[in-house]
Design a protein around this motif. Sequence first.
Motif, PDB file in Angstrom:
ATOM      1  N   LYS A   4      -5.335 -20.975   1.975  1.00  0.00           N
ATOM      2  CA  LYS A   4      -4.966 -20.628   0.695  1.00  0.00           C
ATOM      3  C   LYS A   4      -4.460 -19.207   1.022  1.00  0.00           C
ATOM      4  O   LYS A   4      -3.533 -18.633   0.251  1.00  0.00           O
ATOM      5  CB  LYS A   4      -5.927 -20.475  -0.486  1.00  0.00           C
ATOM      6  N   ASP A   7      -1.321 -18.957   2.631  1.00  0.00           N
ATOM      7  CA  ASP A   7      -0.251 -19.230   2.005  1.00  0.00           C
ATOM      8  C   ASP A   7       0.408 -18.275   1.156  1.00  0.00           C
ATOM      9  O   ASP A   7       1.509 -18.030   0.805  1.00  0.00           O
ATOM     10  CB  ASP A   7      -0.635 -20.502   1.249  1.00  0.00           C
ATOM     11  N   SER A  15       2.184 -23.326   5.857  1.00  0.00           N
ATOM     12  CA  SER A  15       2.708 -24.596   5.740  1.00  0.00           C
ATOM     13  C   SER A  15       2.382 -25.186   7.148  1.00  0.00           C
ATOM     14  O   SER A  15       1.838 -26.258   7.278  1.00  0.00           O
ATOM     15  CB  SER A  15       3.840 -24.758   5.324  1.00  0.00           C
ATOM     16  N   CYS A  18      -1.369 -25.424   8.149  1.00  0.00           N
ATOM     17  CA  CYS A  18      -1.950 -26.501   7.308  1.00  0.00           C
ATOM     18  C   CYS A  18      -1.373 -27.881   7.772  1.00  0.00           C
ATOM     19  O   CYS A  18      -2.259 -28.695   7.960  1.00  0.00           O
ATOM     20  CB  CYS A  18      -1.284 -26.264   5.728  1.00  0.00           C
ATOM     21  N   LEU A  85      -0.575 -28.691   1.988  1.00  0.00           N
ATOM     22  CA  LEU A  85      -1.321 -28.437   0.946  1.00  0.00           C
ATOM     23  C   LEU A  85      -1.182 -29.237  -0.183  1.00  0.00           C
ATOM     24  O   LEU A  85       0.044 -29.232  -0.652  1.00  0.00           O
ATOM     25  CB  LEU A  85      -1.268 -26.877   0.521  1.00  0.00           C
ATOM     26  N   TRP A  93      -7.182 -26.962  -2.164  1.00  0.00           N
ATOM     27  CA  TRP A  93      -6.680 -26.109  -1.060  1.00  0.00           C
ATOM     28  C   TRP A  93      -7.211 -26.836   0.443  1.00  0.00           C
ATOM     29  O   TRP A  93      -7.261 -26.095   1.254  1.00  0.00           O
ATOM     30  CB  TRP A  93      -7.064 -24.727  -0.986  1.00  0.00           C
ATOM     31  N   CYS A  95      -5.941 -29.186   3.406  1.00  0.00           N
ATOM     32  CA  CYS A  95      -4.628 -29.674   4.230  1.00  0.00           C
ATOM     33  C   CYS A  95      -5.217 -31.063   4.494  1.00  0.00           C
ATOM     34  O   CYS A  95      -5.781 -31.609   5.228  1.00  0.00           O
ATOM     35  CB  CYS A  95      -4.599 -28.855   5.290  1.00  0.00           C
ATOM     36  N   LYS A  98       0.156 -34.183   1.461  1.00  0.00           N
ATOM     37  CA  LYS A  98       0.820 -33.567   0.200  1.00  0.00           C
ATOM     38  C   LYS A  98       1.761 -34.226  -0.747  1.00  0.00           C
ATOM     39  O   LYS A  98       2.575 -35.341  -0.050  1.00  0.00           O
ATOM     40  CB  LYS A  98       1.623 -32.105   0.719  1.00  0.00           C
TER      41      LYS A  98
END
Length: 143
Positions: A4, A7, A15, A18, A85, A93, A95, A98
């Motif tokens: 987090k 990010d 990204s 993750c 995420l 949070w 991974c 998504k």
Amino acid sequence: MAVKDLDEKHGQVSSAVCSVQAALSSTGSIASFSWTVMIALNIYLTVTRSNRCLQTRLAGLPHLISWGLPIIIAIVTLSEKRYGLNPCTGTAWWCWVKLHSGDRTIDLLAWQLITGKLWEISAYIAVVVCYTLVRIYISSHVC
């Protein structure tokens, strides 16, 4: 440093981090469940079949399935950009898969099943079936 935090500070870097973490996690989980099923099948074949030739001929198959299948799933999921995420999945949070804009809930559920839960549930069922068949076989041949 949490994903987090990455990010909020680095945008795209998080990204990628993750996505890699999600791919490794789901690949490892699917491989683990696949190996558990392969061990159960091997125990079943060892107990119920006396044919060592069959086991010798199939020796490479567990490796192909237990490593190949998870890697193929990860490659397809990465190529479709489905890892990342997603705080809406109930695992804040974490991974994994998504949600893309325009996705329906069924799309997210399908990707979650493909990248882990389907294989987990299938492994539970397969292991119980194998061990039940071994138990039945032993009971019928010992008494």
